[in-house]
Scaffold this active site. Sequence first.
Site, PDB file in Angstrom:
ATOM      1  N   SER A 256      -6.968  -0.467   4.005  1.00 51.34           N
ATOM      2  CA  SER A 256      -5.527  -0.374   4.214  1.00 51.34           C
ATOM      3  C   SER A 256      -5.253   0.907   4.992  1.00 51.34           C
ATOM      4  O   SER A 256      -6.170   1.658   5.299  1.00 51.34           O
ATOM      5  CB  SER A 256      -4.801  -0.330   2.874  1.00 51.34           C
ATOM      6  OG  SER A 256      -5.057   0.918   2.268  1.00 51.34           O
ATOM      7  N   LYS A 257      -4.000   1.155   5.267  1.00 49.83           N
ATOM      8  CA  LYS A 257      -3.639   2.364   6.008  1.00 49.83           C
ATOM      9  C   LYS A 257      -4.194   3.604   5.328  1.00 49.83           C
ATOM     10  O   LYS A 257      -4.637   4.540   5.966  1.00 49.83           O
ATOM     11  CB  LYS A 257      -2.108   2.494   6.079  1.00 49.83           C
ATOM     12  CG  LYS A 257      -1.540   1.651   7.184  1.00 49.83           C
ATOM     13  CD  LYS A 257      -0.335   2.326   7.789  1.00 49.83           C
ATOM     14  CE  LYS A 257      -0.039   1.710   9.130  1.00 49.83           C
ATOM     15  NZ  LYS A 257       1.143   0.898   9.191  1.00 49.83           N
ATOM     16  N   ARG A 258      -4.163   3.562   4.011  1.00 53.09           N
ATOM     17  CA  ARG A 258      -4.563   4.721   3.234  1.00 53.09           C
ATOM     18  C   ARG A 258      -6.058   5.046   3.405  1.00 53.09           C
ATOM     19  O   ARG A 258      -6.461   6.195   3.425  1.00 53.09           O
ATOM     20  CB  ARG A 258      -4.250   4.438   1.756  1.00 53.09           C
ATOM     21  CG  ARG A 258      -4.394   5.580   0.815  1.00 53.09           C
ATOM     22  CD  ARG A 258      -3.966   5.121  -0.578  1.00 53.09           C
ATOM     23  NE  ARG A 258      -4.511   3.791  -0.885  1.00 53.09           N
ATOM     24  CZ  ARG A 258      -5.750   3.570  -1.282  1.00 53.09           C
ATOM     25  NH1 ARG A 258      -6.577   4.555  -1.438  1.00 53.09           N
ATOM     26  NH2 ARG A 258      -6.169   2.342  -1.523  1.00 53.09           N
ATOM     27  N   ASN A 259      -6.884   4.009   3.516  1.00 56.02           N
ATOM     28  CA  ASN A 259      -8.322   4.301   3.554  1.00 56.02           C
ATOM     29  C   ASN A 259      -9.009   3.895   4.858  1.00 56.02           C
ATOM     30  O   ASN A 259     -10.182   3.576   4.862  1.00 56.02           O
ATOM     31  CB  ASN A 259      -9.020   3.704   2.324  1.00 56.02           C
ATOM     32  CG  ASN A 259      -8.773   2.205   2.211  1.00 56.02           C
ATOM     33  OD1 ASN A 259      -8.378   1.569   3.174  1.00 56.02           O
ATOM     34  ND2 ASN A 259      -9.015   1.645   1.052  1.00 56.02           N
ATOM     35  N   GLU A 261      -7.687   1.694   7.627  1.00 56.10           N
ATOM     36  CA  GLU A 261      -7.240   0.611   8.483  1.00 56.10           C
ATOM     37  C   GLU A 261      -5.960   0.994   9.219  1.00 56.10           C
ATOM     38  O   GLU A 261      -4.858   0.704   8.773  1.00 56.10           O
ATOM     39  CB  GLU A 261      -6.990  -0.656   7.666  1.00 56.10           C
ATOM     40  CG  GLU A 261      -6.329  -1.741   8.492  1.00 56.10           C
ATOM     41  CD  GLU A 261      -7.116  -3.014   8.522  1.00 56.10           C
ATOM     42  OE1 GLU A 261      -8.349  -2.938   8.429  1.00 56.10           O
ATOM     43  OE2 GLU A 261      -6.502  -4.058   8.631  1.00 56.10           O
TER      44      GLU A 261
END
Length: 485
Positions: A256-259, A261
């Site tokens: 995800s954006k957090r990790n 992506e």
Amino acid sequence: MVKAVRVRFAPSPTGDLHVGNIRTALFDWAYARHTGGTFIFRIEDTDTTRVTDEYIAAAIDTLRWLGLQWDEGPEVGGEYGPYLQSQRLDIYAHWAQKFIEQKDAYYCFCTSEELEARREAQKAANVAPGYDGQCRDLSEEQIAAFRSEGRQAVVRMRMPDGETTFVDQIRGEISFDHKFVPDFVLARGDGSPLYTLAVAVDDISMKVTHVLRGEDLLSSTPRQIRVYQAMGVKEEDYPTFAHLPFVMGQDNAKLSKRNGEVSIAWYRDKGFLPEAICNYLALLGWSPGDDVENITMKQLTELFTVERVNSSPARFDMKKLEAINGDKIRALTLDEFLERSLPFLKSAKVIAGSQDEIALVNSALPIIQERITRLDEVPAMLKFLFTKSFAVEEASLSKVSDAASKDVLRRSLTELEGIEEWTHDSIEAALRSSLIEELGLKPRIAFGSVRIAVTGSTISPPLFESMELLGKTVCLERISSALAL
Ligand code: GLU
């Protein structure tokens, strides 16, 4: 006869392309190049509510920036175009109509409310959800009656009883029981095609031989094979499937954006090099063997085989990407390094781009090439060379303003004033003998204050080289003004 490989990358640009998409594109490209085949780029833009022209343009841009040149596709053309699905609607309409005539498909008049109500009932009865076949065998009269009510019909594919089995090049033999593959929609009420129809028709009509794509699409394969059958394609002419493993975030959660992506444009703006992104993404689910991690695009095309693709999920690791990026920066020639750094320096407004500025950047780059992992670090590293109104950064002020630091600076000033020939060697010799040998200071303390005084920051390129580049007058001025703080 062995068929020439034709492999496609077929994104639906409903946003900017991200790590997962590009890993797929890269493997498609590498496979085509390795086999001497054709790399096709097809834009799947039939979902007009979510795909925009901007996203399409950005996707084209991203692939170009990464160096994944396509042989057929937008802007390039090719024998099997057009390569934008929105320009192929008549082809899909033709097949949908043909499937109706062949009775492989049927008109379905169920409204979404009716479908929803029946889905709820299925849930309550603990029955596998999916279309229940209500409109499968409507008579001509029933169809006419629905039409006269003003109902619109979708075109729905009939899924026969049985199962679909195929060999996935990465996962081996896979079977889908049709109990879990209900009749599915090919075209909407307005005639527009759905993904399954368009993708299958195109893979066949573009003579695609290999479909390498993300594992998330594995479950759509039996539906696509059903479309091939209805098109009358012989089994030996089906494309070979290879479903690439998922890419997980560092924490093993879905990317995800957090990790990790985020869009490839984000990585570009952060100063990642395209060759580093490609090198790193190549390692997500594939390996060249022998623990080799640093490879060029050319090596990738030489070494890439589907046999070496792993079926277990790959994990995205930002640290590793950064390490590879650092390696790629160090591998640049000075000219390349300059060319790639200039946009960052300009957009950070460190330089405007005059010949003099570029010459100074050119002399400074060698001293930072070993020290950075991303190009966006260049402006902060070189800013001190170009700042007119010089200021010491807030966080470092205390390290030049206490009494001990002032002593160091005063002493340095006297020593430096005496230097005739201003080179990094003479500067180093002068400061070492006065501060380290005579005052007995630790280098970190002594040079730390001088560094802050002349560069304004604790983070900067090697001190003596920086001072040489700045010139004697500027260095002395800056030390004097630090003393006045
Ligand atoms: N257009 C589909 C997507 O972006 C992929 C099509 C395919 O590779 O089969 O999800």
